[in-house]
Design an enzyme around this catalytic site. Structure first.
Site, short mmCIF file in Angstrom:
data_model
loop_
_atom_site.label_atom_id
_atom_site.label_comp_id
_atom_site.label_asym_id
_atom_site.label_seq_id
_atom_site.Cartn_x
_atom_site.Cartn_y
_atom_site.Cartn_z
N ASP A 294 0.84 -1.19 0.00
CA ASP A 294 0.00 0.00 0.00
C ASP A 294 0.88 1.25 0.00
O ASP A 294 0.53 2.28 -0.60
CB ASP A 294 -0.90 0.05 1.25
CG ASP A 294 -1.74 -1.21 1.44
OD1 ASP A 294 -1.28 -2.29 1.01
OD2 ASP A 294 -2.83 -1.12 2.01
N GLU B 216 -6.26 -11.03 -4.32
CA GLU B 216 -6.02 -12.04 -3.28
C GLU B 216 -7.10 -13.11 -3.23
O GLU B 216 -7.12 -13.93 -2.31
CB GLU B 216 -5.87 -11.34 -1.92
CG GLU B 216 -4.61 -10.51 -1.85
CD GLU B 216 -4.36 -9.89 -0.48
OE1 GLU B 216 -5.25 -9.94 0.38
OE2 GLU B 216 -3.25 -9.34 -0.28
#
Ligand code: BGC
Length: 764
Positions: free
Chosen positions: A342, A483
């Protein structure tokens, strides 16, 4: 919650919104983050004080996390023996406001007690941006119907835990000079001392105080008389220091205690003065320096950008390159304070363009954690440096937990494999460093840190590639950005970036050839230039099919399609898990978040507009945006394809992740990457400022409702003001010590002082 101008408002007390307001209205300064819990306590609250970099492992069965430090906000207020609490009596008026421009939180209440006596209570608080260790609170209490006897109990409460994990030893308590309270606590495994020191001053009346000590707690009970219609003001100033603070590292506990007390005395200049100074720092650092100004038909857009800048300021531990940004900043226990990709992909562009020093510090952190990254590579049987998927303190290495939420089919917790196989973080770090270098030209950083990381990550990829039956090199058994797919082979994002990482290392190796720096690096590292090359030339990267679609991985396109409309329309992310378990979702063409589309954005020069369109058409309908990181990528791409309405709607959705009506989405903390994404939507998306290769490009794409956008960007060391309207682009080099080459709507320019472009037209 209403977002108006510079303010976030909560207009009525809502016990269901406690967690959300605590996080979204969180205060901080990058050193510490303080959730905006109320002074009086409620069931459902999640009080939280987090100090960057102070990780502790509660037990060997758990991974380390940022400990939730002692609470000093709490005030137990009794007025004529009735306890102040908004769930009893009547709330006649209520407002809670975070002022994004000053960082002050105010709460104003008119309360009628259960037996019918009226009071006003005004609460104010600020976390100083000038002295990173200081927090100030002020409370003004006025009885409306008669005189009042006040009893107020407040101090420092170390009974706080991280959802039950108590990270601290009991600790010492101390009252100095009959007024300064201090609690010392030490983290049980990492041995970090926390010293919190506090005291209260009363104005408009005399107060008597009695000191109390309890388990993990020191507090005073103050009593005072308040006349009807008169206001008694209580000011509480607190300092927080830890033995991890650079300035205090070698002090020892006693000296740290003395330091905490001395600083408290120094900072005890009154609430108003602390606020004024802190507000001036906000102005100097952000609002007068690098503001983003949006003129939109929807004024909330401007507030969203201020909200983003506010949080990007308080989440970044810019003071210490041994620390980085957590996925929830410092605003909650979520993701344990750990750092993910991130940082590089979603938050870093903001700092690169507006606070290059902070960007440098964040990437120095990656350099400083190279020993752990080397160890991780080594443990897996690889060479070079492999960055942890989740990282904490420099030598903690991989800290991803092993178990997550419930599996509705097996009844067991879902194993989390990201720490083992989500390996694209290693090239994301490299990408972040490269971006920083391209925008700033900071050669000093590269020489000290950057080249080494790029070489070491390339060496990792060289050893990680596996030869397939087709004679090409593959990367098997990974998790890509999406994911929802575990253990897949040839993830497009990972393969493209791994190959890029190898080529970048070769390019820089050649650039440094013959320099003393390269020779020095060669003494310490194995730099196999020809090995990188022979591997890079044979990496399999999934090419676009005939219809332009790039297979997300080797099996994605043959998985079954299901009707996703129910999940696309969801109010709460992750609703697909109510119907399917993780393995079942792994067998479907459904993406948690932007994946191939993110590749197309980050490597935009490598793909044609037709390929972008084809992949957009294919993957957008299959992406649930179940990660908050996803919407900004889709927003920027939609704009690139000329779909401005779609881009704007995705921008609004991205803003709503934290600022929107969902009362629970931010309980565990704000979404740091997504907040970086809000800024990216405006500046990289609508403003069209992009680094494409080593080129700086501006190609504005303002949405219909935006009349004007103005922002500042540091480009190659020059601070440039960029103003965009529907028909004009004005650039001003406010530094004027150098020139900036850039491409504006396809035409090369050199900016020395001013550049005004009239009558440009936005690409369709
Ligand atoms: C996302 C990851 C992200 C992490 C932390 C996950 O839900 O899938 O991409 O890094 O959250 O924000």
């Amino acid at each position: 919650m209403r977002a108006v101008d510079w303010l976030l408002h909560e207009d009525e007390f809502n016990p269901s919104a406690l967690g959300k307001c605590e996080a979204v209205m969180c205060l901080g300064n990058g050193y510490l983050g303080l959730r905006s819990a109320t002074e009086e306590r409620y069931i459902g609250e999640r009080r939280g004080l987090f100090v960057a970099g102070t990780f502790n492992r509660f037990h060997e069965s758990e991974v380390c996390e940022l400990p939730n430090a002692a609470d000093f906000l709490e005030m137990d207020i009794f007025l004529n023996d009735e306890k102040f609490n908004l769930q009893s009596g009547t709330v006649k008026s209520y407002s809670r406001t975070l002022n994004l421009s000053t960082g002050e939180l105010c709460r104003k209440v008119e309360w009628v007690s259960p037996i019918g006596r009226g009071y006003t209570l005004d609460f104010f608080r600020v976390v100083s941006l000038c002295d990173l260790h200081t927090i100030a609170q002020k409370v003004c209490i006025t009885p409306l119907d008669g005189n009042a006897e006040l009893s107020l109990s407040t101090g420092i409460n170390g009974q706080i835990t991280n959802s039950g994990s108590q990270h601290f030893s009991e600790g010492a308590k101390r009252l100095y000079e009959k007024k300064y309270m201090q609690l010392v606590q030490t983290t049980v495994e990492s041995n970090i001392d926390f010293v919190i020191t506090t005291h209260c001053n009363f104005y408009g009346g005399e107060a008597e105080s009695h000191i109390h000590m309890d388990r993990r707690k020191i507090f005073s009970v103050y009593t005072a008389a308040i006349n009807k219609g008169e206001c008694l003001t209580i000011e509480k100033i607190t300092t927080v220091h830890t033995s991890r603070d650079k300035a205090c590292e070698n002090l020892g506990t006693e000296a740290l205690q003395a330091h905490g007390l001395a600083n408290l005395k120094k900072q005890s200049v009154g609430y108003d003065k602390l606020l004024v100074d802190s507000a001036a720092a906000w102005k100097a650092i952000l609002w007068d320096n690098v503001p983003v100004t949006v003129e939109s038909e929807n004024p909330r857009d401007a507030t969203a950008l201020r909200f983003a800048q506010y949080h990007l300021q308080i989440m970044a531990p810019a003071h210490d390159p041994r620390m980085n940004i957590g996925a929830k900043g410092l605003s909650g226990e979520g993701y344990k304070g750990h750092t993910f990709w991130d940082t590089e992909v979603f938050a870093l562009p903001y700092y690169i363009f507006t606070q290059p020093k902070t960007a440098r510090s964040l990437e120095e952190y990656r350099y400083n954690s190279l020993p752990g990254a080397r160890e991780k590579a080594n443990l897996g049987g690889f060479k070079g440096a492999q960055f942890p998927w989740e990282s904490a303190w420099l030598d903690d290495g991989e800290v991803t937990p092993l178990w997550g939420a419930a599996d509705i089919v097996t009844g067991l917790p879902i194993p989390i494999l990201t720490g083992q196989i989500e390996i694209h973080i290693t090239c994301d770090v490299c990408y972040g460093i490269w971006q920083y270098y391209m925008a700033t030209g900071d050669e000093d950083f590269m020489e000290k840190y950057g080249y080494e990381v790029i070489f070491e990550t390339a060496t990792f990829w060289e050893s990680r590639l596996e030869e397939g039956d087709d004679g090409l090199l593959h990367i098997n058994h990974v998790i890509g950005p999406d994911e929802y797919k575990d253990g897949i082979d040839d993830d497009a994002f990972t393969n493209y970036f791994a190959r890029w990482n190898l080529y970048l290392a070769m390019e820089y190796y050649d650039k440094l050839s013959g320099t003393a720096l390269l020779e020095k690096l060669k003494e310490r590292l194995t730099l196999d230039r020809s090995g990188w090359q022979s591997k890079a030339e044979h990496v399999y990267v999934p090419a676009p099919r005939e219809d332009g679609v790039i297979p997300q991985n080797s099996t994605f396109l043959i998985l079954k399609d299901i009707d996703l409309s129910k999940y696309k329309a969801q109010k709460q992310v992750g609703s697909i898990y109510k119907d399917y378990n993780h393995d079942q979702i792994g067998q479907m063409q459904v993406c948690k978040q932007a994946d191939v589309l993110l590749l197309l954005l980050l490597m935009e020069a490598a793909f044609t507009p037709e390929v972008k369109r084809a992949n957009w058409n294919y993957y957008e309908p299959r992406t649930l945006h179940d990660s908050s990181l996803s919407l900004s990528t889709h927003c920027i791409l939609a704009g690139d394809m000329g779909d401005y309405a779609e881009a704007y709607s995705l921008f609004e959705r991205a803003c709503n992740i934290d600022m929107g009506p969902n009362l629970n989405s931010s309980n565990d903390g704000i979404h740091a990457g997504s907040i970086g994404g809000i800024w990216q939507c405006a500046v990289l998306g609508f403003g069209g400022l992009r680094l494409v290769g080593d080129k700086i490009r501006i190609e504005p794409k303002l949405p219909e409702s935006w009349r004007r956008l103005e922002f500042y960007a540091f480009l190659k060391g020059q601070k440039v003001r960029i103003e965009i309207t529907k028909d004009k682009i004005n650039l001003e080099n406010t530094t004027r010590t150098g020139e900036v080459k850039l491409e504006i709507n396809g035409i090369e320019h050199v900016l020395t002082d001013m550049l005004n472009i009239d009558n440009y037209s936005q690409p369709i």
